[in-house]
Design a protein around this motif. Structure first.
Motif, mmCIF file in Angstrom:
data_model
loop_
_atom_site.group_PDB
_atom_site.id
_atom_site.type_symbol
_atom_site.label_atom_id
_atom_site.label_comp_id
_atom_site.label_asym_id
_atom_site.label_seq_id
_atom_site.Cartn_x
_atom_site.Cartn_y
_atom_site.Cartn_z
ATOM 1 N N LEU A 43 0.804 -1.215 0.000
ATOM 2 C CA LEU A 43 0.000 0.000 0.000
ATOM 3 C C LEU A 43 0.838 1.266 0.000
ATOM 4 C CD1 LEU A 43 -2.603 -0.715 2.841
ATOM 5 C CD2 LEU A 43 -3.038 -0.819 0.395
ATOM 6 N N ASN A 44 0.256 2.321 -0.560
ATOM 7 C CA ASN A 44 0.652 3.675 -0.216
ATOM 8 C C ASN A 44 -0.602 4.360 0.322
ATOM 9 O OD1 ASN A 44 -0.888 4.555 -2.468
ATOM 10 N ND2 ASN A 44 0.909 4.397 -3.799
ATOM 11 N N ARG A 45 -0.499 5.605 0.724
ATOM 12 C CA ARG A 45 -1.625 6.267 1.384
ATOM 13 C C ARG A 45 -2.876 6.309 0.502
ATOM 14 N NH1 ARG A 45 0.818 10.240 3.288
ATOM 15 N NH2 ARG A 45 0.732 9.786 5.504
ATOM 16 N N SER A 46 -2.717 6.499 -0.781
ATOM 17 C CA SER A 46 -3.877 6.653 -1.653
ATOM 18 C C SER A 46 -4.687 5.372 -1.788
ATOM 19 C CB SER A 46 -3.421 7.134 -3.043
ATOM 20 O OG SER A 46 -2.595 6.157 -3.666
ATOM 21 N N TYR A 88 4.220 -1.312 3.260
ATOM 22 C CA TYR A 88 3.844 0.065 2.972
ATOM 23 C C TYR A 88 5.050 0.987 2.970
ATOM 24 C CZ TYR A 88 4.475 1.271 7.913
ATOM 25 O OH TYR A 88 5.024 1.493 9.152
ATOM 26 N N ARG A 89 4.794 2.175 2.432
ATOM 27 C CA ARG A 89 5.741 3.276 2.493
ATOM 28 C C ARG A 89 4.938 4.572 2.452
ATOM 29 N NH1 ARG A 89 10.762 3.127 -1.522
ATOM 30 N NH2 ARG A 89 11.264 1.435 -0.087
ATOM 31 N N GLY A 90 5.372 5.570 3.246
ATOM 32 C CA GLY A 90 4.707 6.868 3.220
ATOM 33 C C GLY A 90 3.397 6.917 3.959
ATOM 34 N N ILE A 91 3.201 6.048 4.949
ATOM 35 C CA ILE A 91 1.970 6.018 5.736
ATOM 36 C C ILE A 91 2.344 6.091 7.216
ATOM 37 C CG2 ILE A 91 -0.125 4.722 6.288
ATOM 38 C CD1 ILE A 91 0.166 3.278 3.619
ATOM 39 N N GLU A 146 6.911 -1.624 7.293
ATOM 40 C CA GLU A 146 7.421 -0.552 6.437
ATOM 41 C C GLU A 146 8.627 -1.067 5.642
ATOM 42 O OE1 GLU A 146 8.565 4.182 6.689
ATOM 43 O OE2 GLU A 146 8.495 2.970 8.533
ATOM 44 N N SER A 161 13.794 3.970 -4.082
ATOM 45 C CA SER A 161 12.729 4.710 -4.767
ATOM 46 C C SER A 161 13.092 5.110 -6.192
ATOM 47 C CB SER A 161 12.368 5.973 -3.976
ATOM 48 O OG SER A 161 11.737 5.639 -2.763
ATOM 49 N N PRO A 198 3.422 2.038 -9.569
ATOM 50 C CA PRO A 198 4.100 2.748 -8.478
ATOM 51 C C PRO A 198 5.206 1.910 -7.857
ATOM 52 C CG PRO A 198 2.003 1.894 -7.722
ATOM 53 C CD PRO A 198 2.044 1.635 -9.208
ATOM 54 N N GLU A 238 5.573 0.674 -5.090
ATOM 55 C CA GLU A 238 5.130 -0.433 -4.233
ATOM 56 C C GLU A 238 5.039 -1.764 -4.972
ATOM 57 O OE1 GLU A 238 4.273 3.313 -2.360
ATOM 58 O OE2 GLU A 238 3.577 2.560 -4.317
#
Length: 329
Positions: free
Chosen positions: A11-14, A41-44, A67, A75, A84, A86
């Protein structure tokens, strides 16, 4: 209960809400399995996973966020809005997950599980020299690859047993993978092949694991909603066919401009069981209204300032909220 079932999503936040819908569908249809879900995840922020904790508690399951740092998946790997960063997380599962996890089912967040996963999860990878390290379903582009992909797979295409799989639903034999592969090896391979990788990690998986892939039935375990809709297959037929995993590649059920198949109803049935249902419906509903008004000469966006349109929008918003409350009660 059947043995513990390990599932991974990335996942990412979106995509937090869509991941929640996916896991709801998993838990709803696998009550006889002891399910553990690893969320990469990353960025959450950690507190943003509190709804996932509530979901796990509601169904008596376990959700473990992990994470994925830059040291594992940099990246600067090739990626786009469609693909993306992810997507690469699945390449590092053998390194990231606990050693006691020997088998895992990876699911993209744009899929819905509409049946029991036991048979898919427990596929036989074989033994000895014939043992496979990954199981997946042929992609819709299998046999119709791009020119760049044809160059990448030139040595494999003459093999009648070769199929190009989709990486959105795969079972990984981590016990065997750990003996032969590791994340850095696969990341280095990306640098070596980057001029040939158009589907990025998916191309890489098909290239690196050639000869070690167990092919599964796509109609059952990775049913592409948009393709079967284009073939005239409807909701009732989908469910009668025994489809377990539906994959909304391309157009998403939650997208404003791409609602056009009744198979998407299945996604919304599970979304309705989540606390996000009202806001997801609202986004689609009002997004479609804005799109419609913007694209006609008679109605311009500025007219939303007029009272009659504001009243219509507000009344519709209240109706959606009311329907959502009635559902919860």
């Amino acid at each position: 209960m059947v043995r513990n079932m390990n599932i991974v999503i990335a996942l990412n936040r979106s995509f937090l809400r869509y991941g929640y819908v996916l896991l709801t569908s998993v838990f709803e249809n696998n009550s006889m399995a002891d399910v553990t879900v690893y969320v990469l995840y990353r960025g959450i922020m950690k507190e943003e996973f509190e709804p996932y904790d509530d979901l796990a508690a509601e169904y008596g399951r376990q959700v473990i966020p992990i994470e994925v740092g830059e040291d594992m998946i940099p990246s600067d790997l090739p990626h786009t809005a469609k693909w993306p960063i992810e997507i690469y997380f699945r390449l590092a599962l053998a390194d990231i997950l606990p050693q006691e996890v020997e088998r895992v089912l990876y699911l993209d967040t744009d899929v819905i599980v509409d049946g029991a996963l036991k048979e898919l999860y427990e596929v036989d990878f074989g033994k000895g020299d014939e043992e496979c390290v990954i199981a997946g379903c042929p992609d819709i582009s299998d046999g119709n690859l791009s020119d760049i992909q044809n160059r990448l797979f030139a040595d494999m295409l003459p093999d009648p047993k070769f199929h190009y799989i989709n990486s959105g639903v795969i079972v990984l034999n981590l016990k065997s993978l750990r003996k032969q592969y590791h994340a850095k090896m696969l990341i280095d391979k990306i640098s070596e092949l980057k001029e040939y990788l158009t589907a990025f990690d998916q191309d890489l998986i098909n290239y690196v694991f050639y000869g070690k892939i167990l092919y599964l039935e796509a109609e059952k375990y990775n049913h592409f909603a948009r393709i079967y809709y284009s073939r005239g297959m409807k909701l009732e037929q989908t469910r009668k066919s025994g489809t377990v995993v539906i994959h909304y590649t391309g157009p998403k059920p939650w997208s404003v401009t791409n609602l056009r198949t009744d198979i998407e109803i299945i996604w919304w049935e599970y979304a309705k069981k989540t606390p996000y249902y009202a806001e997801l419906m609202e986004e689609v509903f009002f997004g479609m209204m804005e799109k419609g008004y913007e694209d006609t000469n008679e109605f311009k966006y500025e007219k939303y300032k007029e009272r009659q349109y504001l009243d219509l929008i507000n009344d519709s918003r209240e109706l959606i909220k009311k329907l959502s409350r009635e559902k919860k009660d």
